[in-house]
Design a protein around this motif. Structure first.
Motif, PDB file in Angstrom:
ATOM      1  N   GLY A 189      -7.140   4.996   0.686  1.00  0.00           N
ATOM      2  CA  GLY A 189      -6.566   3.916   2.189  1.00  0.00           C
ATOM      3  C   GLY A 189      -7.045   4.268   3.122  1.00  0.00           C
ATOM      4  O   GLY A 189      -9.330   5.238   2.463  1.00  0.00           O
ATOM      5  N   ILE A 190      -7.163   4.300   4.534  1.00  0.00           N
ATOM      6  CA  ILE A 190      -8.077   4.766   5.455  1.00  0.00           C
ATOM      7  C   ILE A 190      -7.286   4.447   6.695  1.00  0.00           C
ATOM      8  O   ILE A 190      -6.404   4.350   7.140  1.00  0.00           O
ATOM      9  CB  ILE A 190      -8.717   3.590   5.834  1.00  0.00           C
ATOM     10  N   VAL A 191      -7.519   5.091   8.066  1.00  0.00           N
ATOM     11  CA  VAL A 191      -6.588   6.276   9.185  1.00  0.00           C
ATOM     12  C   VAL A 191      -7.975   5.442  10.109  1.00  0.00           C
ATOM     13  O   VAL A 191      -8.923   5.426  10.069  1.00  0.00           O
ATOM     14  CB  VAL A 191      -6.624   7.607   9.368  1.00  0.00           C
ATOM     15  N   LEU A 192      -6.645   4.874  10.772  1.00  0.00           N
ATOM     16  CA  LEU A 192      -7.137   3.641  12.041  1.00  0.00           C
ATOM     17  C   LEU A 192      -6.877   4.592  13.641  1.00  0.00           C
ATOM     18  O   LEU A 192      -5.602   5.054  13.738  1.00  0.00           O
ATOM     19  CB  LEU A 192      -6.199   2.663  12.328  1.00  0.00           C
ATOM     20  N   ASN A 193      -7.912   5.074  14.445  1.00  0.00           N
ATOM     21  CA  ASN A 193      -7.604   6.154  14.984  1.00  0.00           C
ATOM     22  C   ASN A 193      -7.731   5.885  16.497  1.00  0.00           C
ATOM     23  O   ASN A 193      -8.546   4.102  16.504  1.00  0.00           O
ATOM     24  CB  ASN A 193      -8.603   7.128  15.043  1.00  0.00           C
ATOM     25  N   VAL A 194      -6.428   5.264  17.025  1.00  0.00           N
ATOM     26  CA  VAL A 194      -5.795   4.803  17.928  1.00  0.00           C
ATOM     27  C   VAL A 194      -6.525   5.785  19.501  1.00  0.00           C
ATOM     28  O   VAL A 194      -5.914   6.498  19.920  1.00  0.00           O
ATOM     29  CB  VAL A 194      -4.997   3.962  18.034  1.00  0.00           C
ATOM     30  N   GLY A 195      -7.238   5.116  20.395  1.00  0.00           N
ATOM     31  CA  GLY A 195      -7.467   5.232  21.168  1.00  0.00           C
ATOM     32  C   GLY A 195      -7.452   4.367  22.348  1.00  0.00           C
ATOM     33  O   GLY A 195      -6.635   3.545  22.581  1.00  0.00           O
TER      34      GLY A 195
END
Length: 341
Positions: A189-195
């Motif tokens: 999968g993929i990790v979505l970094n939240v800022g």
């Protein structure tokens, strides 16, 4: 605020011959539009190819009986900024750009997208030492905008970042770092970094707080074209939209393999999953009843049939905390994600 990363496509003039088939791709939401073009029963139709208004030196063609035209892979993918390499071990072409990796093999209507497979209804073909892929490959795999008008194939490079749809399998919120993991567990999968600039919204556009996200939610994420080379890759998220119309306050989840499909006397079915718990309250092994309300989808969020939930299938089952005290415990499946190859 929806932050959009703008990139300009680098046009490369390539006329390198490709001795056999393979491909790699970069994603971004786009579509393919075909006009009513049919090849002659005896003569292949020839198509010019234009990239952002600039004509490529190589042409595409539509073989007799084919539903869509084919384009030269190396010339088009190279002009879009992809790295194209022949893999002698797999006898296929590997293509990558950013977090996107794909492979193409001549004669096989089976295209790899980051370890997943799709079919397009048209297999790649080798002609005069060059590998050709269907025009829909440029949109569905490379995620560029493609239009076929008459004898022209018009391609516009994606410039506004990428779009991913998937189910949240884990959430990180610690030490000023927030992220969600979709499309798999572990290295998948993929990790979505939240800022601070990431917009979190519901489907109706209303705002969400980060602590309202939880595993089991199906989301659509707009994110950067740039990602880390880690497994799974990580990338900044511009916007995360929760697609579920309604969602319980808490999901439990188990990722693993279906050990048994059980059919009760009244015809209702249950699946026994053994694998890994996705949270502290989740189970390593659980029996989940399937109901008419159970959402059954693939890793891309597309609906699949309950008939595909067979013994040996890899799935992620999501369920409420209300479980029986039996071993393994039994509950009701709220959502099942089928992990297709």
């Amino acid at each position: 605020m929806n932050v959009i990363l703008k990139t300009s496509a680098i046009l490369l003039t390539l006329s390198l011959a490709l001795t056999t088939g393979g491909v790699s791709a970069a994603p971004s939401a786009s579509s393919t539009h075909f006009s009513a073009v049919k090849a002659s029963s005896s003569v292949a139709a020839i198509f010019s190819i234009s990239l952002s208004g600039t004509a490529l030196s190589e042409s595409g063609y539509q073989p007799s009986g084919s539903k869509e035209p084919l384009v030269p892979l190396r010339a088009v993918a190279g002009a879009l900024g992809f790295t194209v390499a022949w893999n002698a071990q797999t006898k296929a072409v590997d293509l990558n750009k950013g977090s996107i990796f794909t492979t193409v093999k001549s004669g096989q209507d089976r295209y790899t997208i980051n370890k997943r497979y799709i079919t397009l209804g048209t297999a790649p073909q080798t002609k005069q030492g060059k590998l050709y892929v269907p025009a829909s490959f440029i949109s569905k795999v490379l995620r560029q905008a493609v239009t076929v008008e008459g004898q022209q194939i018009l391609i516009r490079p994606a410039a506004d970042g990428l779009s991913e749809t998937g189910v949240i399998t884990s959430i990180t919120d610690a030490d000023n770092y927030q992220a969600v993991h979709i499309r798999g567990i572990g290295t998948e999968g993929i990790v979505l970094n939240v800022g601070k600039d990431t917009r979190l919204v519901r489907k109706d556009g209303s705002a969400l707080a980060f602590n309202e996200l939880h595993i089991g939610m199906t989301i659509e994420a707009q994110h950067s074209l740039i990602s880390t080379r880690s497994l799974p890759p990580q990338t900044p998220a511009y916007q995360i939209t929760v697609l579920d119309a309604e969602s319980p306050d808490e999901f439990l989840g188990t990722a693993g393999t279906i050990q048994q499909v059980i059919t009760a006397g009244d015809g209702t079915a249950s699946i026994r999953i053994r694998g890994s718990a996705l949270s502290g309250k989740s189970q390593n092994e659980v029996v989940l009843r399937l109901t008419e309300a159970t959402v059954i989808i693939n890793s891309s969020g597309e609906a699949v049939s309950s008939a595909d939930l067979t013994e040996g299938a890899k799935v992620i089952g999501f369920y409420s905390p209300f479980l029986t005290r039996s071993l393994p415990p039994t509950g009701t499946a709220l959502k099942v994600v089928l992990e297709t190859e």
